[in-house]
Motif scaffolding. Structure first.
Motif, PDB file in Angstrom:
ATOM      1  N   SER A 247       0.723  -0.968  -0.062  1.00  0.00           N
ATOM      2  CA  SER A 247       0.036  -0.053   0.045  1.00  0.00           C
ATOM      3  C   SER A 247       1.037   1.166   0.001  1.00  0.00           C
ATOM      4  N   ILE A 248       0.479   2.435  -0.188  1.00  0.00           N
ATOM      5  CA  ILE A 248       0.945   3.620  -0.234  1.00  0.00           C
ATOM      6  C   ILE A 248      -0.188   4.532   0.334  1.00  0.00           C
ATOM      7  N   THR A 249       0.213   5.668   1.143  1.00  0.00           N
ATOM      8  CA  THR A 249      -0.447   6.601   1.844  1.00  0.00           C
ATOM      9  C   THR A 249       0.078   8.065   1.727  1.00  0.00           C
ATOM     10  N   PHE A 250      -0.529   8.827   1.312  1.00  0.00           N
ATOM     11  CA  PHE A 250       0.277  10.345   1.123  1.00  0.00           C
ATOM     12  C   PHE A 250      -0.940  11.102   1.221  1.00  0.00           C
ATOM     13  N   LEU A 251      -0.458  12.556   1.414  1.00  0.00           N
ATOM     14  CA  LEU A 251      -1.378  13.906   1.585  1.00  0.00           C
ATOM     15  C   LEU A 251      -1.352  14.640   0.114  1.00  0.00           C
ATOM     16  N   VAL A 252      -2.228  15.431  -0.145  1.00  0.00           N
ATOM     17  CA  VAL A 252      -2.232  16.286  -1.120  1.00  0.00           C
ATOM     18  C   VAL A 252      -2.303  17.614  -0.750  1.00  0.00           C
ATOM     19  N   ILE A 253      -1.507  18.356  -1.093  1.00  0.00           N
ATOM     20  CA  ILE A 253      -1.776  20.021  -0.815  1.00  0.00           C
ATOM     21  C   ILE A 253      -1.616  20.875  -2.147  1.00  0.00           C
ATOM     22  N   GLY A 254      -2.261  22.108  -2.022  1.00  0.00           N
ATOM     23  CA  GLY A 254      -1.969  23.012  -3.115  1.00  0.00           C
ATOM     24  C   GLY A 254      -2.125  24.374  -2.771  1.00  0.00           C
TER      25      GLY A 254
ATOM     26  N   THR B  67       0.341  20.110  -5.773  1.00  0.00           N
ATOM     27  CA  THR B  67      -0.285  20.586  -6.901  1.00  0.00           C
ATOM     28  C   THR B  67       0.076  21.688  -7.480  1.00  0.00           C
ATOM     29  N   GLY B  68       0.892  22.574  -6.578  1.00  0.00           N
ATOM     30  CA  GLY B  68       1.504  23.958  -7.302  1.00  0.00           C
ATOM     31  C   GLY B  68       1.104  24.962  -6.431  1.00  0.00           C
ATOM     32  N   ASP B  69       1.607  26.159  -6.878  1.00  0.00           N
ATOM     33  CA  ASP B  69       1.425  27.555  -6.018  1.00  0.00           C
ATOM     34  C   ASP B  69       2.233  27.248  -4.750  1.00  0.00           C
ATOM     35  N   ASN B  70       3.243  26.926  -4.647  1.00  0.00           N
ATOM     36  CA  ASN B  70       4.294  26.458  -3.617  1.00  0.00           C
ATOM     37  C   ASN B  70       4.720  27.712  -2.911  1.00  0.00           C
ATOM     38  N   ILE B  71       5.050  28.725  -3.571  1.00  0.00           N
ATOM     39  CA  ILE B  71       5.593  30.037  -3.180  1.00  0.00           C
ATOM     40  C   ILE B  71       4.629  31.315  -3.466  1.00  0.00           C
ATOM     41  N   TYR B  72       4.082  31.894  -2.672  1.00  0.00           N
ATOM     42  CA  TYR B  72       3.104  33.021  -3.153  1.00  0.00           C
ATOM     43  C   TYR B  72       4.007  34.192  -2.757  1.00  0.00           C
ATOM     44  N   ASP B  73       3.667  35.276  -3.233  1.00  0.00           N
ATOM     45  CA  ASP B  73       2.715  35.471  -4.388  1.00  0.00           C
ATOM     46  C   ASP B  73       3.161  35.445  -5.709  1.00  0.00           C
ATOM     47  N   ASN B  74       4.857  35.617  -5.904  1.00  0.00           N
ATOM     48  CA  ASN B  74       5.356  35.625  -7.107  1.00  0.00           C
ATOM     49  C   ASN B  74       6.560  34.552  -7.150  1.00  0.00           C
ATOM     50  N   GLY B  75       6.425  33.486  -6.705  1.00  0.00           N
ATOM     51  CA  GLY B  75       7.342  32.395  -6.613  1.00  0.00           C
ATOM     52  C   GLY B  75       8.658  32.641  -5.901  1.00  0.00           C
ATOM     53  N   MET B  76       9.690  32.197  -6.312  1.00  0.00           N
ATOM     54  CA  MET B  76      11.173  32.460  -5.590  1.00  0.00           C
ATOM     55  C   MET B  76      11.891  33.390  -6.500  1.00  0.00           C
ATOM     56  N   LYS B  77      12.584  34.328  -5.736  1.00  0.00           N
ATOM     57  CA  LYS B  77      13.365  35.328  -6.285  1.00  0.00           C
ATOM     58  C   LYS B  77      14.760  34.743  -6.826  1.00  0.00           C
ATOM     59  N   SER B  78      15.276  33.655  -6.172  1.00  0.00           N
ATOM     60  CA  SER B  78      16.400  33.149  -6.476  1.00  0.00           C
ATOM     61  C   SER B  78      16.565  31.720  -5.565  1.00  0.00           C
TER      62      SER B  78
END
Length: 201
Positions: free
Chosen positions: A45-52, A84-95
Motif C-alpha cells: 500500500s501507499i498513503t499520502f497527503l495532497v496539498i496546493g 499540486t502547485g503555487d508552492n511560493i506566494y505571491d510571485n514564486g522564488m526570487k533566487s
C-alpha cells in the motif's frame, strides 16, 4: 427499446475507443517523463497527503493547516506528500537563496510525520518568479524533502502518479497576463513544449 440498446452499445463502444487511445498513449507519455521510484509499504500500500496553494510564509492559516497535516500524517503513517502547485506566494522564488523557501516550507512543515519526500509541480504563481530556482536540485541541499520538476511520474508499484505542468497550457497567461511577469524559460517556444508533453518522440 431498440434505440436504448443501440445507445448503450454506442456508449460502450465509444468508451472502449477512448480507453484504447489512453492505453496506447500511456507508455509513450511515460517514455517522455522522468520516473521517480517510491517504494510501497510491506503490504503493497501507499498513503499520502495532497496539498496546493500553500506557500504563505506561515500566514493565511498555513501554519494551522501544517499542524493538522502533521497530526493526520502521523495517524495515517504517510509515505509522502504531493503538492499540486503555487508552492511560493505571491510571485514564486526570487533566487535559490530566497528566504521564502525556508519561511514557507522548511520552517512550517516541521512535524515528524511530514519529514517524507515531497513531490511538487509548479503553479501559475510559481511561474511569476525564478522558475529555475524552484526547480533547482540545489534546494535539496537545504531541505532534502523537496523534489520539484515540471512533469514527471512517481512509480509506487501499486500505482503511478503523473505530475503534469499545466500552467503553460493556459492561453490567458500568454495572451492577457494582466501585467504579471511569467518566467517562461524552458517553456518557449510554447508549442514545442506542449507537444513534447503530449506526444512521444
Amino acid at each position: 427499446k431498440q434505440n436504448k440498446r443501440m445507445g448503450s452499445k454506442f456508449g460502450i463502444g465509444s468508451m472502449s475507443i477512448v480507453m484504447t487511445l489512453l492505453l496506447s498513449l500511456a507508455p509513450k507519455l511515460e517514455a517522455e517523463l522522468t520516473t521517480v521510484q517510491q517504494a510501497p509499504n510491506s503490504d503493497g500500500s501507499i498513503t499520502f497527503l495532497v496539498i496546493g496553494d500553500w506557500g504563505r510564509r506561515g500566514l493565511y492559516n498555513q501554519s494551522q493547516v501544517a499542524l493538522q497535516m502533521g497530526r493526520i500524517g502521523e495517524k495515517l503513517d504517510i509515505d509522502f506528500v504531493v503538492s499540486t502547485g503555487d508552492n511560493i506566494y505571491d510571485n514564486g522564488m526570487k533566487s535559490i537563496d530566497d528566504p521564502a523557501f525556508q519561511l514557507s516550507f522548511t520552517n512550517i512543515y516541521t512535524s515528524p510525520s511530514l519529514q517524507k519526500p515531497w513531490y511538487l509541480v509548479l503553479g501559475n504563481h510559481d511561474y511569476r518568479g525564478d522558475v529555475e530556482a524552484q526547480l533547482s536540485p540545489l534546494l535539496r541541499s537545504i531541505d532534502s524533502r523537496w523534489i520539484c520538476m515540471r512533469s514527471f511520474i512517481v512509480d509506487a508499484e501499486i500505482a503511478e502518479l503523473f505530475f503534469v505542468d499545466t500552467t503553460p497550457f493556459v492561453d490567458a497567461y500568454f495572451l492577457n497576463p494582466h501585467g504579471q511577469y511569467y518566467d517562461w524559460r524552458g517553456v518557449s517556444p510554447r508549442e514545442s513544449y506542449l507537444q513534447t508533453i503530449l506526444t512521444a518522440n
